[in-house]
Design a protein around this motif. Structure first.
Motif, short mmCIF file in Angstrom:
data_model
loop_
_atom_site.label_atom_id
_atom_site.label_comp_id
_atom_site.label_asym_id
_atom_site.label_seq_id
_atom_site.Cartn_x
_atom_site.Cartn_y
_atom_site.Cartn_z
N PRO B 24 0.79 -1.23 0.00
CA PRO B 24 0.00 0.00 0.00
C PRO B 24 0.83 1.29 0.00
N PRO B 25 1.92 1.38 0.78
CA PRO B 25 2.66 2.65 0.74
C PRO B 25 3.31 2.92 -0.61
N LEU C 51 -8.67 1.33 8.16
CA LEU C 51 -8.84 0.49 6.97
C LEU C 51 -7.66 -0.50 6.90
N ASP C 52 -7.98 -1.77 6.63
CA ASP C 52 -6.92 -2.77 6.52
C ASP C 52 -6.08 -2.54 5.28
N TYR C 53 -4.84 -2.86 5.34
CA TYR C 53 -3.93 -2.88 4.19
C TYR C 53 -3.98 -1.60 3.37
N ASP C 54 -3.84 -0.47 4.05
CA ASP C 54 -3.71 0.77 3.30
C ASP C 54 -2.46 1.50 3.80
N ASN C 55 -2.26 2.67 3.23
CA ASN C 55 -1.06 3.43 3.55
C ASN C 55 -1.27 4.31 4.77
N GLY C 56 -2.23 3.97 5.61
CA GLY C 56 -2.53 4.81 6.78
C GLY C 56 -3.13 6.13 6.37
N GLU C 57 -3.99 6.10 5.37
CA GLU C 57 -4.54 7.35 4.87
C GLU C 57 -6.05 7.44 5.03
N SER C 58 -6.66 6.46 5.74
CA SER C 58 -8.10 6.61 5.92
C SER C 58 -8.59 5.88 7.17
N ASP C 105 -13.09 8.83 6.36
CA ASP C 105 -12.28 10.04 6.46
C ASP C 105 -10.95 9.77 5.76
N GLN C 106 -10.76 10.43 4.59
CA GLN C 106 -9.52 10.18 3.85
C GLN C 106 -8.55 11.34 3.96
N SER C 107 -8.81 12.22 4.94
CA SER C 107 -7.92 13.37 5.08
C SER C 107 -7.09 13.25 6.35
N VAL C 108 -6.70 12.02 6.69
CA VAL C 108 -5.93 11.84 7.93
C VAL C 108 -4.45 11.65 7.64
N PRO C 138 -4.29 6.28 12.51
CA PRO C 138 -4.34 5.43 11.32
C PRO C 138 -3.05 4.65 11.14
N ASN C 139 -3.21 3.43 10.72
CA ASN C 139 -2.09 2.50 10.66
C ASN C 139 -1.66 2.27 9.22
N ARG C 140 -0.35 2.19 9.02
CA ARG C 140 0.13 1.87 7.68
C ARG C 140 0.62 0.43 7.63
N GLU C 141 0.18 -0.32 6.59
CA GLU C 141 0.68 -1.69 6.42
C GLU C 141 1.57 -1.73 5.19
N TRP C 142 2.68 -2.41 5.33
CA TRP C 142 3.62 -2.48 4.21
C TRP C 142 3.23 -3.53 3.19
N LEU C 143 2.47 -4.53 3.64
CA LEU C 143 2.06 -5.56 2.69
C LEU C 143 0.55 -5.70 2.68
N ASN C 144 -0.01 -5.85 1.50
CA ASN C 144 -1.45 -6.03 1.37
C ASN C 144 -1.75 -7.52 1.35
N TRP C 145 -2.13 -8.04 2.51
CA TRP C 145 -2.35 -9.49 2.61
C TRP C 145 -3.59 -9.95 1.87
N ASP C 146 -4.44 -9.00 1.48
CA ASP C 146 -5.60 -9.37 0.65
C ASP C 146 -5.14 -9.92 -0.69
N LEU C 147 -3.92 -9.55 -1.09
CA LEU C 147 -3.45 -9.93 -2.43
C LEU C 147 -2.53 -11.14 -2.40
N VAL C 148 -2.58 -11.91 -1.29
CA VAL C 148 -1.64 -13.01 -1.17
C VAL C 148 -1.83 -14.06 -2.28
#
Lengths: 217, 225, 408
Positions: B24-25, C51-58, C105-108, C138-148
């Protein structure tokens, strides 16, 4: 008849292009030359303001406070500038760098894009039962036949695309069934486009007879 | 150096974008590379525009065939370039939108671009007729299938198609043209589309891998070239 | 008609239950919230989810609607979402209509903690505010486990392509069937040479950010290598400046390889215009005036495909076309001598090179096709058995397979 000079120019250019259907002639060459020169200049300007000014310049130097400048875009401009090394033959080979960047990016991007949208999702959508029922729970012959054909067509179509096996025997027979489905698909696309393209011609006739000559109400 | 650096660039950029899909990042990278691309494309346009000018100038100076039309092309090109880049007659001045309505630049679009482009496109109607005629005469099985499918689709979209088979009894209504049209579109057509799409996906993946891994390097050129 | 005695007691029992539940709910919402002016009931149970598996932006804010928010009635008109961060001033960040119960909220910012309140807005202007939530970062995840699954699929397919490239490199002979359109290239070039007329190469009208254009240029590399050997005239008009540069580089490389550097001329590749039909007008004009003996139409084509192909046909050229755009393929089939359909366009360069590693990659993609066919077969069989027998196991197999192969 229209008194608008713009409509007159448009109408004469339209006739000039149509005259090509008869044969190549100076009138067509004139329209072609105008169109090529004008459109090349047009897109140059549009791309310059959209890409160079809006995306690049205002990306690096944002016009509004509070927007983070995107300094990394300068790398794009440097790569772009390297394209211009082609103007100096002795160092022209440097232009391969920006080209390689683009080739790598395009290959990487499309690989994932097509894998997901064209590949995996299409496979998933084909997994349907070959026995279909109506909403009331009765056997639905039309739906069943449709699903069976989608299955057979997709399967044999893929067989046609096999490169590492000769199209012979049973395999060749299946590939021929695949071609049959492909031809129906092409026929459908052909028929569909014919219907929509006729309206283009009608649109041009409408412009000539209504907007220019004022013959239609 | 001439070939190694381009290969490495292709390899690194390509695989970074592939990996970014899963992170994602990093998934903004795809958008950012698209902007890079548009910036590089503008620089390339200097080369393209330069080529257009050069070719036409040569044509004029050497009095090659149809050299008079080269003058028309050059005049058209520079005319639009000047009114566009300097925003001549733009009510918003130099900060105005280049193709804002009311500018000479916009008029060129409306009165030259639109009619010529649309007319060129409408030639398609004539070409479709000649192509269909040829397909009719082609006596192979594939062309026949293509043409039958095309005819059903075309007829199915017109009231004539409905009239043509209105006599068919209700129990056999699947053979009425509008129903055949629907059936063709939703079954065999869909099947063919799927096979083509899955095939293309595999083709693109394999091709992209060849390029990224350097098995296919024609874009990199030749040493000393 | 009076209700039966038994029915009446059930009905009154039901009323008591509803009244009790209403009282409990009302009390709890009154205790939990701070009614504003106009005393409209506020939303309750405000939840903030990262939001799961995002860049910590919402962040997603959800709530149980106000008791006054009854469908069909217009007492409540909207909900307002308020946010504060780091003890700062609270501000409205969005409004949604009555009946809705979530807001994204996508303005975080990733490093800040946020506290939210949601207010009911009544038609009469009254507002009812919920209590503030706990602070959420908001949390940032480096890997999107939905796409495993996608990742694994990539490994399998990519792995099979690489495996066969390697196998071929080690000298194992791999069979590749004949592709008619590509077999005809020799003949097409030879014909132009004999007739002393030029070869026209049209690489589509898209730029280098289109994979079909790349594939076309790769084929150009092989084709121009042969043209260099035959010493035939080649002309390639382009609609994109970058394609012009890349095309020149490609042809130049081929001519160098053929030892014909002297015969290479940059003007073989010319930029016409970026405008789709401006390009077509010029290329059609060229066809009529120069009468090329052979025309290649390989790449990304749109509405112009038939305008080009029919013109080429009318001047009697032998035409080899190919594109991955299904709507344009039938026009090429109808107007050209040979058409590379979709996948064949991408396979062409490997086929033409005849190089073992390239051919190996074709074998690799066939393995992908085999897997796709096997999965379709298993999926369809399982779905049919599940439909006919109602078997939960087979229904599970289908849904698992669909899950693995669906990435939206």
């Amino acid at each position: 008849m229209s008194l608008d000079i713009g409509v007159w120019i448009g109408a004469l250019l339209t006739l000039g292009i149509f005259s090509f259907l008869y044969r190549d002639n100076p009138f067509y060459k004139l329209c072609e030359s105008i169109f090529v020169g004008v459109s090349a200049g047009y897109w140059f300007c549009v791309f310059f303001f959209d890409n160079m000014v809006r995306k690049f310049y205002f990306g690096v130097f944002p016009s509004e406070a509070g927007i983070e400048p995107k300094y990394f875009l300068i790398v794009g401009a440097v790569l772009g500038a390297l394209m211009l090394t082609r103007l100096i033959p002795s160092i022209g080979w440097i232009s391969r760098w920006p080209l390689s960047f683009i080739v790598g990016a395009t290959a990487g991007l499309y690989m994932m894009l097509f894998f997901v949208s064209n590949g995996l999702n299409q496979v998933a959508d084909t997994m349907l039962p070959l026995y279909r029922e109506t909403a009331g729970g009765d056997f639905d012959p039309a739906e069943t036949l449709g699903t069976i054909l989608v299955f057979i067509g997709t399967f044999t179509g893929l067989i046609y695309f096999f490169f590492s096996k000769e199209h012979k025997g049973l395999f060749g027979g299946a590939a021929r069934v695949g071609i049959f489905f492909l031809m129906v698909t092409f026929g459908a696309a052909f028929g569909y486009t014919v219907m929509s393209r006729m309206s283009l011609l009608i649109g041009r006739m409408d412009f000539l007879f209504r907007d220019w000559l004022g013959l239609l109400g | 150096m001439n070939r190694t650096l381009p290969f490495l660039l292709t390899f690194i950029v390509g695989f970074t974008i592939v990996i970014a899909t899963f992170s994602p990042p990093l998934d903004r990278l795809a958008v950012d590379t698209a902007v890079f691309f548009s910036i590089i494309a503008v620089f390339a346009m200097i080369l393209g525009g330069g080529n257009l000018v050069k070719i036409n100038l040569v044509k004029i100076t050497r009095r090659q065939r149809d050299w008079q039309f080269a003058i028309v092309t050059l005049v058209g090109f520079f005319f639009v370039l000047i009114i566009g880049l300097f925003k001549v007659g733009n009510p918003g001045g130099v900060t105005g939108q280049v193709d804002a309505p009311g500018t000479p630049f916009f008029d060129v679009y409306t009165y030259v671009f639109v009619p010529v482009g649309a007319t060129m496109y409408s030639l398609l109607a004539f070409f479709i007729a000649s192509a269909s005629y040829r397909a009719f005469r082609a006596k192979n099985r594939e062309a026949t299938i293509l043409l039958i499918a095309a005819s059903i689709i075309m007829l199915g979209a017109t009231p004539f198609g409905t009239m043509l088979t209105a006599w068919i009894p209700d129990s056999l209504d699947i053979f009425e043209v509008p129903n055949l049209h629907f059936f063709l579109m939703s079954s065999p057509n869909l099947a063919g589309q799927r096979a083509i799409m899955i095939g293309i996906a595999l083709g693109v993946i394999s091709y992209s891998l060849r390029v990224l891994l350097g098995v296919e390097r024609s874009h990199i050129g030749k040493d000393g070239g | 008609m009076p209700p039966a005695p038994g029915a009446r007691s059930i009905a009154s029992g039901g009323r008591v239950l509803i009244l009790t539940l209403t009282l409990i709910t009302l009390t709890s919402s009154l205790l939990a919230t701070d009614p504003g002016p106009g005393s409209i009931a506020p939303p309750t149970l405000i939840m903030v989810n990262d939001l799961d598996y995002d860049n910590g932006e919402s962040l997603t804010i959800s709530w149980v609607p106000s008791l006054d928010d009854v469908p069909g009635q217009s007492e409540v008109v909207a909900y307002r979402i308020l946010r504060s961060s780091g003890g700062g001033q609270e501000a409205t960040i969005g409004t949604v209509l009555a009946g809705e119960s979530t807001f994204v909220d996508q303005s975080v910012n990733r490093d800040s903690a946020y506290v939210y309140r949601v207010a009911t807005i009544a038609a009469n202007g009254g507002e009812g505010y919920s209590l503030p939530t706990d602070a959420v970062v908001p949390n940032r995840e480096w890997l999107n486990w939905d796409l495993v699954w996608l990742f694994l699929a990539c490994l399998v397919l990519g792995g099979s392509v690489v495996f066969f490239i390697e196998t071929a490199r080690r000298g194992k002979k791999l069979f590749v069937r004949k592709i008619a359109g590509l077999e005809a290239i020799d003949e097409a070039i030879g014909r132009a040479t004999e007739m002393g007329r030029p070869i026209l190469y049209i690489p589509g009208i898209q730029d280098m950010d289109e994979v079909e254009t790349l594939a076309s240029l790769t084929i150009l590399g092989k084709v121009s290598r042969q043209i260099a050997d035959y010493d035939t005239q080649l002309f390639m008009p382009v609609a994109r400046s970058l394609v012009m540069t890349a095309g020149r580089e490609t042809i130049k490389t081929s001519y160098l390889e053929a030892g014909r550097a002297d015969a290479f001329n940059e003007d073989m590749v010319r930029y016409i215009t970026d405008e789709q039909f401006g390009y077509v007008a010029a290329v059609d004009g060229y066809m009529v005036r120069e009468r090329p003996a052979t025309i290649f139409l390989l790449g990304a084509f749109f509405g112009e495909s038939l305008v080009l192909a029919e013109m080429g046909n009318s001047v009697g050229a032998i035409q080899i076309a190919g594109t991955a755009r299904p709507p344009q393929i039938p026009f090429f089939v109808a107007a050209c001598d040979y058409t590379l359909i979709g996948e064949e366009l991408f396979a062409a360069s490997a086929y033409l090179s005849g190089e073992p590693r390239q051919l190996g990659s074709l074998k690799g993609q066939d393995v992908g096709k085999g897997i796709a066919m096997a999965v379709i077969l298993i999926g369809v069989a399982a779905a049919t058995i599940a439909e006919l027998t109602g078997s939960g196991f087979f229904a599970g197999v289908v849904s698992t397979l669909q899950n693995v192969f669906t990435t939206r």
